[in-house]
Design an enzyme around this catalytic site. Sequence first.
Site, mmCIF file in Angstrom:
data_model
loop_
_atom_site.group_PDB
_atom_site.id
_atom_site.type_symbol
_atom_site.label_atom_id
_atom_site.label_comp_id
_atom_site.label_asym_id
_atom_site.label_seq_id
_atom_site.Cartn_x
_atom_site.Cartn_y
_atom_site.Cartn_z
ATOM 1 N N ASP A 289 0.862 -1.175 0.000
ATOM 2 C CA ASP A 289 0.000 0.000 0.000
ATOM 3 C C ASP A 289 0.905 1.234 0.000
ATOM 4 O OD1 ASP A 289 -2.119 1.725 -0.032
ATOM 5 O OD2 ASP A 289 -3.190 0.791 1.626
HETATM 6 C C1 BGC Z 1 -5.025 3.244 0.112
HETATM 7 C C2 BGC Z 1 -5.222 2.208 -0.966
HETATM 8 C C3 BGC Z 1 -5.064 2.828 -2.329
HETATM 9 C C4 BGC Z 1 -3.714 3.498 -2.416
HETATM 10 C C5 BGC Z 1 -3.412 4.105 -3.764
HETATM 11 C C6 BGC Z 1 -3.773 4.051 -0.113
HETATM 12 O O1 BGC Z 1 -3.730 5.125 0.766
HETATM 13 O O2 BGC Z 1 -4.973 2.603 1.364
HETATM 14 O O3 BGC Z 1 -6.465 1.607 -0.829
HETATM 15 O O4 BGC Z 1 -5.209 1.862 -3.329
HETATM 16 O O5 BGC Z 1 -3.655 4.511 -1.428
HETATM 17 O O6 BGC Z 1 -4.165 5.227 -4.003
#
Ligand code: BGC
Length: 768
Positions: A289
């Site tokens: 993530d």
């Molecule tokens: C979130 C994810 C997301 C990623 C990319 C993160 O902060 O937890 O769910 O896919 O950002 O935008």
Amino acid sequence: MRNVSFIRAVQLVSLSAVFSILTPLSILAEDKEMGQFIDNLMNKMTLEEKIGQLNLASGNTAAAILSGGESLVDEIKSGLIGATGGSSFEAIKKMQEASQQSRLKIPLLIGLDVIHGYHTVFPIPLALSCTWDVDLIEESARIAAREASAIGVNWTYSPMVDISRDPRWGRVSEGGGEDPWWGSQVATAMVRGYQGDDLKKSNTIMACVKHFALYGASEAGRDYNTVDMSRQQMLNDYLPPYRAAFDAGAGSAMSSFNLVDGIPATGNHWLMTDLLRRQWGWNGFVVTDFNAINEMVAHGIGDSLRVAELALKAGIDMDMQSEAFITYLKSSLDSGHITETDINQACRRVLEAKYKLGLFDDPYRYINEKRAATELLTGEHLAFARKIAARSMILLKNENNLLPLKKEGKIAVVGPFANDRGNLLGAWVMKRDKSKMASVTEGIRAVGGNRVEVVTAKGANITDDPYLLASLNSPFAMYMGEAIEQESRTPRQLLDEALQVSADADVIVAVLGESAAMSGEASSRSDISIPESQQNLLRALTATGKPVVLLLLNGRPLTLPWESEHVPAILEAWAPGTASGYAIADVLFGDYNPSGRLTMTFPRSVGQIPLYYNYKNTGRPFHAQNKFTSKYLDVPNEPLYPFGYGLSYTTFDYGDVHLDKTELQGSQDMLMASVNVTNTGNCEGEEVVQLYITDPIARISRPVKELKGCQKIFLCPGETRKVTFSITVNDLKYYDTDGHYDWDGGEFFIQIGANSAAVKSAGCVWNR
Ligand code: BGC
Ligand code: BGC
């Protein structure tokens, strides 16, 4: 009439049987070809180029490119970036062109958070799950893939399949609710929708299952918070939807921010390698993530260098945004803390994903100017959005059949969301295009026709709480929704206007709830009621004595103790997306008879959380007369609205549960359970018939009941239909404390009904 899910299940069984006979050889050949191709390519790659493949530069890189920032383009040309993101056709094209100017011309993965539709926005995922219709859910992902791929995206950070039992957590809006079985069906449908039957097609994209794992169990519902749970709970309650998505062929996964057994998921070898790859046999690639490698420093796991090594060693293949791999892996290799084999393995998995998408055959496969201009927000997509939005809404209460509304008379549409559009799109929307949207007021006007007079007023601000307002309007909060604008008029003035406008209305529709940014990421709430400013409005409207319909727009279960008692009709509409206004009006006027059912429990009070239907009995189950049983002094144990709940404009009657036998023997035996369901009301409608099983005695304490099947049926008035479920020992299996997946012989209760709290039961004995 029709029984889509059953027919579909039968088709799937026979299809997979055919596949298992026919495909191994061709799959093997394809794997071999891919292996040879990647061997060849990797032989030519330098160490820097290999590490470059593990680097995902995300964020607003696309915007940076368009505004002239050339450094990313240069990095791509130097082979230092394996994947990036973007939601602009021009930027994506420019980035992919840059990749083709790199030494080995390795194409880029282009990832984006395509969460509930892309340009055409569908209801938030929690709402989608409330349709209890896997075909519709799959189609929504199919259309999302078609639209996202039309602008060059080939990879979506979806589905989010995190089970959650805590509605304080804002991200429940992004998932499929609290149940592992249903969550698994939803996960499978989403992966199938995005990836289709062939990832190489230009209108299918790769799914990324997130957030692996257990993110939904963040303590106290506070986002990014600690998670700690037993293995048997992980395996039985939280992991099944991820597993289902992997089994459905999801090409990638995203590591979660939280701890798993004391170690962040992103550095957790047991999770990423022992379980995911060795036990489950999954062969896709894992991306972290956003910034999750760096965040292991704050978790107290080590310095930046050490956590980068730990992530790679754990089984992470791609680093989103931390720039930890690109910064440290070479020196870690030199110091012997990682090996070239570790890097090769991750690089190979990333290249395999690109191969599976067909990017090596044509890096511009997903970049097609004509499609970008013609395949977004089409009439067909909008019609589907309206259809699925109507099916995701839940009728929570309908005293004296106040709903459906008549298409005549005067309707007052009141509330801070009555004339809003943006908030109805929900959180996680990349293109907040409102051009094709109707507000609730406009939808009611359009669907109601010319015999309906519609008047409207705002009535209240979304909230007057300065702390909440500051949080909602803080910088970055806009990623989840839109800024909230306060009225210059006082609350009293707003209220007076609303009361005046609705003075001679026949019915008032109060459009209340949460703004888009009140759910989604980093949007936890400790109080999940309707904000006070809106409650004041609702109380005043109800006090007029006029019939009031509460139309709820929100991204999570809410506590509605006063509302459920004093407001005669409540329709839960969630955030319905682009088709909001029309779909809401379709349901309010009965052009569509609501069939949505809750996939998350609505508690009475925030103090009951976590509250879920598949709980375990205590040694002292509730007893009203016995103080020393498990309960609260101030509130009943039961939820306000249970899992699986939802009303219709008609009524359904359930007969007794009939079992084809009451004694069964061995793991090959099969049980048929059936029930007659009758439409006892005056209009046609759909009912979601739910199957639950109880295993009263086992090696470990088991849930009081578990959902194991559902069938959505359509019945005309007076019509009776026999609904049959086939049950095998697979439906009885669970993980014990030692991680064995098995079943216990003995007594079982087979329960069928309209929701988790309204079932009829029949017992049987199933011996081993
Ligand atoms: C979130 C994810 C997301 C990623 C990319 C993160 O902060 O937890 O769910 O896919 O950002 O935008
Ligand atoms: C309580 C104990 C107590 C015992 C004997 C139980 O119900 O949980 O704390 O010692 O009764 O009175």
